[in-house]
Design a protein around this motif. Structure first.
Motif, PDB file in Angstrom:
ATOM      1  N   THR A 294      23.333  -0.598 -29.555  1.00 12.40           N
ATOM      2  CA  THR A 294      24.611  -0.117 -30.082  1.00 12.40           C
ATOM      3  C   THR A 294      24.350   0.613 -31.388  1.00 12.40           C
ATOM      4  O   THR A 294      23.293   0.468 -32.002  1.00 12.40           O
ATOM      5  N   ILE A 295      25.327   1.383 -31.830  1.00 16.13           N
ATOM      6  CA  ILE A 295      25.120   2.172 -33.044  1.00 16.13           C
ATOM      7  C   ILE A 295      25.031   1.296 -34.290  1.00 16.13           C
ATOM      8  O   ILE A 295      24.566   1.747 -35.334  1.00 16.13           O
ATOM      9  N   GLN A 296      25.449   0.027 -34.189  1.00 16.71           N
ATOM     10  CA  GLN A 296      25.354  -0.872 -35.334  1.00 16.71           C
ATOM     11  C   GLN A 296      23.942  -1.428 -35.524  1.00 16.71           C
ATOM     12  O   GLN A 296      23.655  -2.040 -36.555  1.00 16.71           O
TER      13      GLN A 296
ATOM     14  N   ARG B  58      31.008   6.497 -30.867  1.00 16.03           N
ATOM     15  CA  ARG B  58      31.604   5.463 -30.030  1.00 16.03           C
ATOM     16  C   ARG B  58      32.791   6.108 -29.331  1.00 16.03           C
ATOM     17  O   ARG B  58      33.635   6.724 -29.986  1.00 16.03           O
TER      18      ARG B  58
ATOM     19  N   HIS C 133      31.783   3.013 -25.312  1.00 14.10           N
ATOM     20  CA  HIS C 133      30.388   3.377 -25.084  1.00 14.10           C
ATOM     21  C   HIS C 133      29.744   3.808 -26.401  1.00 14.10           C
ATOM     22  O   HIS C 133      30.425   4.315 -27.298  1.00 14.10           O
ATOM     23  N   HIS C 134      28.425   3.627 -26.492  1.00 12.10           N
ATOM     24  CA  HIS C 134      27.674   3.951 -27.704  1.00 12.10           C
ATOM     25  C   HIS C 134      26.633   5.029 -27.406  1.00 12.10           C
ATOM     26  O   HIS C 134      25.841   4.884 -26.462  1.00 12.10           O
TER      27      HIS C 134
END
Length: 285
Positions: free
Chosen positions: A34-36, A46, A56-57
């Motif tokens: 994920t972007i995190q 996102r 979605h990422h």
């Protein structure tokens, strides 16, 4: 804010598996990445998916554009991004020549979990499911040895399971089509418009749709007139027009830029003309 833990070790793998990453289908699927998870990855996105009804990422514009193409296709029934090859060494009995040890954390020596950008589920007209795996790369990346080695690992993994696999680069993507889909995409998200009830919205969509029939006016003029006649806020007519396209109640040539200054001759209305427009799946190469 606490510092993000970027250490890659067996504990983190166990933690991510426990979180359900790389598991589930449809709305319940959780991407492995994920972007995190990364302190800085440049342009990340996102986006809410129509097909899956979840967020979605994506880590590049190319990934995002390809996603839009997938989300538009009716035969695509599931889109799983950053799908992990957790069982890589089980699926591939012999990995001695694949240089998997190159893909490991330099400090902990823990192997990274290799992922494929998209695992796609399709449903044909006979109700039969099939799968396709796609690795999304910029064309400039294909000259790098590390990229080539990773792609070869992916290719063998999917081949061993009888699943169609391929590479898609930024040069392979129909940018015009992707931009058209992006332009209308937000109107189908959750809470995209709370101004009207479902019945009111349905009535407005129906009323606008029938204004396009046999009209010689431009799309823009019809939208403006509709807003005026129904005392709608500015922009609501365009929202409804996008919604009609998103619901495929209006058909346009999605491979040409959408231009609302064009006349209604550029529009085809399946429910009025009595047949659907079948474009076919265009995104798998």
């Amino acid at each position: 804010m606490g510092k993000r833990n970027t250490t890659w070790d067996s504990k983190k793998i166990e933690q991510w598996i426990k979180e359900g990453r790389g598991q589930g289908e449809g709305k319940e699927y959780k991407p492995w990445l994920t972007i995190q998870d990364f302190p800085s990855m440049g342009r990340v996105t996102r986006v809410f998916g129509w097909t899956t009804q979840r967020i979605h990422h994506f880590f590049s514009d190319t990934q995002l554009k390809y996603f839009y193409l997938l989300d538009w296709e009716e035969k695509v029934i599931d889109i799983r991004e950053h799908y992990p090859l957790i069982d890589l060494e089980v699926v591939l009995n012999d990995t001695t020549d694949l240089k998997i040890d190159k893909f490991e954390d330099k400090k902990t020596k823990e192997p990274y979990i290799i992922t494929t950008t998209f695992l796609i589920t399709l449903l044909d007209s006979d109700g039969k499911k099939s799968f396709a795996a796609r690795s999304i790369k910029y064309a400039s990346e294909l000259s790098r040895r590390s990229t080539i080695e990773k792609l070869e690992i992916e290719r063998r993994y999917w081949e061993a399971q009888g699943i169609n696999w391929g590479i898609v680069t930024n040069k392979d993507i129909n940018t015009v089509r992707a931009k058209n889909i992006e332009w209308i995409h937000s109107v189908m998200g959750f809470g995209s418009d709370n101004s009207f009830s479902e019945d009111e919205l349905a009535d407005l969509l129906y009323a606008l749709l029938y204004r396009f029939i046999d009209s010689q006016k431009s799309i823009k003029n019809i939208i403006s007139g509709f807003e005026r006649d129904y005392t709608l806020d500015a922009g609501m007519g365009l929202f409804l027009f996008k919604r009609l396209i998103a619901e495929k109640r209006i058909s346009l040539d999605m491979d040409r830029p959408i231009n609302i200054n064009q006349t209604c001759k550029s529009i085809y209305i399946p429910e009025v003309n009595g047949k659907e427009v079948n474009e076919g799946v265009k995104v798998f190469g």
